[in-house]
Design a protein around this motif. Structure first.
Motif, short mmCIF file in Angstrom:
data_model
loop_
_atom_site.label_atom_id
_atom_site.label_comp_id
_atom_site.label_asym_id
_atom_site.label_seq_id
_atom_site.Cartn_x
_atom_site.Cartn_y
_atom_site.Cartn_z
N ASP A 86 0.98 -1.19 -0.11
CA ASP A 86 0.01 0.17 0.06
C ASP A 86 0.79 1.28 0.12
OD1 ASP A 86 -3.14 0.71 0.72
OD2 ASP A 86 -1.67 2.12 1.90
N ASN A 87 0.28 2.35 -0.51
CA ASN A 87 1.13 3.75 -0.67
C ASN A 87 1.38 4.11 0.61
OD1 ASN A 87 0.93 4.00 -3.27
ND2 ASN A 87 -0.56 5.34 -3.14
N TRP A 88 0.57 3.60 1.84
CA TRP A 88 0.81 4.00 3.32
C TRP A 88 1.38 2.96 4.12
CZ3 TRP A 88 1.10 8.55 5.86
CH2 TRP A 88 0.41 9.59 5.22
N SER A 89 1.93 1.87 3.45
CA SER A 89 2.98 1.00 4.36
C SER A 89 3.87 1.81 5.03
CB SER A 89 3.72 -0.03 3.35
OG SER A 89 2.71 -0.82 2.71
N LYS A 90 4.14 1.31 6.33
CA LYS A 90 4.86 2.33 7.33
C LYS A 90 5.95 1.46 7.98
CE LYS A 90 0.70 5.18 8.33
NZ LYS A 90 -0.14 5.54 9.60
N ALA A 91 7.02 2.27 8.12
CA ALA A 91 8.10 1.77 9.09
C ALA A 91 8.28 2.86 9.87
CB ALA A 91 9.49 1.45 8.25
N GLU A 92 8.50 2.67 11.31
CA GLU A 92 8.53 3.67 12.21
C GLU A 92 9.60 3.28 13.26
OE1 GLU A 92 4.67 4.38 13.85
OE2 GLU A 92 4.04 4.74 11.87
N LEU A 93 10.23 4.58 13.87
CA LEU A 93 11.12 4.56 14.98
C LEU A 93 9.98 4.99 16.01
CD1 LEU A 93 13.80 3.95 16.62
CD2 LEU A 93 14.41 6.48 15.97
N MET A 94 9.38 3.99 16.81
CA MET A 94 8.44 4.28 17.85
C MET A 94 8.75 4.14 19.15
SD MET A 94 4.92 1.85 17.94
CE MET A 94 4.12 2.53 16.50
N ALA A 95 8.28 5.05 20.18
CA ALA A 95 8.33 4.86 21.60
C ALA A 95 6.82 4.50 21.88
CB ALA A 95 8.81 6.20 22.21
N ARG A 96 6.49 3.50 22.70
CA ARG A 96 5.09 3.08 22.93
C ARG A 96 4.85 2.66 24.55
NH1 ARG A 96 1.40 1.62 19.26
NH2 ARG A 96 -0.27 0.44 19.96
N GLU A 97 3.96 3.19 25.06
CA GLU A 97 3.82 2.55 26.33
C GLU A 97 3.15 0.97 26.23
OE1 GLU A 97 2.34 6.55 28.77
OE2 GLU A 97 0.46 5.53 27.76
N GLY A 98 3.32 0.58 27.35
CA GLY A 98 2.90 -0.88 27.49
C GLY A 98 2.82 -1.39 28.87
N THR A 99 2.18 -2.50 29.28
CA THR A 99 2.29 -3.03 30.59
C THR A 99 3.31 -4.26 30.85
OG1 THR A 99 -0.25 -3.12 30.31
CG2 THR A 99 0.78 -4.65 32.17
N ASP A 100 4.09 -3.96 31.97
CA ASP A 100 5.39 -4.75 32.40
C ASP A 100 5.07 -6.03 32.21
OD1 ASP A 100 7.48 -5.61 33.61
OD2 ASP A 100 8.17 -3.86 33.97
N ASP A 101 5.70 -7.01 31.50
CA ASP A 101 5.20 -8.30 31.66
C ASP A 101 5.82 -9.22 32.67
OD1 ASP A 101 7.57 -8.74 30.63
OD2 ASP A 101 7.40 -9.27 28.64
N GLY A 102 6.81 -8.54 33.67
CA GLY A 102 7.40 -9.35 34.63
C GLY A 102 8.48 -10.17 34.20
N ALA A 103 9.00 -10.08 33.02
CA ALA A 103 10.21 -10.72 32.18
C ALA A 103 11.08 -9.83 31.70
CB ALA A 103 9.92 -11.81 31.44
N GLY A 104 11.09 -8.65 31.83
CA GLY A 104 11.86 -7.44 31.45
C GLY A 104 11.51 -6.84 30.20
N GLY A 105 10.29 -7.51 29.61
CA GLY A 105 9.68 -6.65 28.58
C GLY A 105 8.35 -6.03 28.88
N LEU A 106 7.42 -5.84 27.83
CA LEU A 106 6.05 -5.46 27.84
C LEU A 106 5.29 -5.98 27.06
CD1 LEU A 106 8.33 -2.54 27.80
CD2 LEU A 106 6.30 -1.40 28.94
N SER A 107 4.02 -5.81 27.31
CA SER A 107 2.86 -6.37 26.52
C SER A 107 2.36 -5.28 26.08
CB SER A 107 1.97 -7.35 27.25
OG SER A 107 1.48 -6.71 28.53
N PHE A 108 1.40 -5.26 25.15
CA PHE A 108 0.98 -4.13 24.46
C PHE A 108 -0.71 -4.27 23.84
CE2 PHE A 108 5.45 -4.52 23.32
CZ PHE A 108 5.81 -3.10 23.69
N ALA A 109 -1.30 -3.39 23.73
CA ALA A 109 -2.64 -3.30 23.40
C ALA A 109 -2.48 -2.40 22.11
CB ALA A 109 -3.84 -3.06 23.91
N GLY A 110 -3.65 -2.73 21.15
CA GLY A 110 -3.30 -2.06 19.85
C GLY A 110 -3.74 -0.41 20.17
#
Length: 286
Positions: A86-110
């Motif tokens: 698509d013309n709007w296919s996107k690649a991004e350098l993103m900073a995003r909020e999430g929920t700490d997954d307890g294993a050093g990472g985060l889980s996300f919702a859309g």
């Protein structure tokens, strides 16, 4: 008395090019893209395949490779190629909020809040720009036009499309470059999560972005029905090394002008990043 703490300047910055990527990169689909995304690394290059219908509106669908960051940061990445359906296919350098997954990472919702430096296909929309979702599950991501800003300053120049995203407190700056040396500040920067930006009419209900964020590489096909999705190749994902700030020309120590007359002060500085704030008697001047 007016006192300048730092000043904006036009800069030429030299960086060292290398192939190392941050340690501990995690990756996952965010939202519910039909095509399962993938992440591979070879010869210092990161290849990501992503499906999904967009990073936009009230919920996102994409593939995300990220590292957790805490507090202020300044990171760059080189986007060497971007292909998609698509013309709007996107690649991004993103900073995003999430929920700490307890294993050093985060889980996300859309619908999580984010701020991103986005590039699109050169044969498609052919734009680089700042976009964000300032309220979780809110009215959706904002494109610079939404705050009264027109045509972007920068176009992608694959294989040398460099993106940079910087955080200082509640403010986020986005830059683009064709060589990773000379940077152009994108319109809409800085975006301040604790202030009104452009023609915004109301502050966001969520306040400032979280102290801990996921920072990384996002890819959406912008066509969830496409069986192949979008593909992007990244390299040089790393912390930006700042050039120390130095004021080379100071304003006069004292100035006298008639009451209610304009007052002009000038100052010259070098370094990067250079941000500034004028103050009067210790109080910030908007």
């Amino acid at each position: 008395m007016l006192r300048c703490l730092a000043v904006a300047a036009i800069l030429v910055i030299t960086t060292t090019v290398g192939l190392a990527q941050p340690a501990g990169i995690k990756h996952q689909d965010v939202g519910s893209p039909t095509l399962a995304g993938s992440y591979t690394v070879a010869a210092g290059k990161i290849s990501i395949v992503g499906g999904g219908n967009d990073i936009w509106n009230t919920a996102d669908n994409f593939h995300f490779a990220y590292i957790p960051v805490t507090g202020d940061f300044d990171y760059v990445v080189r986007v060497e190629s971007l292909q998609g359906p698509d013309n709007w296919s996107k690649a991004e350098l993103m900073a995003r909020e999430g929920t700490d997954d307890g294993a050093g990472g985060l889980s996300f919702a859309g619908e999580d809040r984010h701020i991103s430096n986005m590039t699109t296909r050169s044969g498609g929309q052919n734009e680089i720009g700042l976009q964000w979702r300032s309220d979780s599950s809110g009215s959706g991501s904002a494109w610079p036009n939404d705050i009264g800003i027109g045509t972007p300053l920068q176009r992608p120049t694959y294989p040398n499309t460099w993106l940079r995203l910087e955080r200082t407190g509640s403010k986020f700056w986005a830059y683009a470059s064709s060589d990773g040396i000379v940077w152009t500040l994108l319109r809409g920067s800085p975006y301040d999560f604790l202030a009104l930006n452009g023609n915004e009419a109301a502050l966001r209900t969520g306040g400032n972005m979280a102290n801990k964020l996921a920072l990384g590489l996002a890819l959406t096909a912008h066509n969830d029905g496409d069986a192949s999705g979008a593909t992007a190749v990244f390299s040089e994902f790393k912390a930006f090394t700042p050039v120390p700030i130095a004021i080379t020309t100071q304003p006069p120590a004292t100035l006298s002008v008639p009451a209610n007359s304009p007052l002009t002060l000038s100052i010259v500085a070098k370094g990067d990043p250079v941000h500034y704030q004028w103050r009067k008697d210790g109080v910030d001047i908007p």
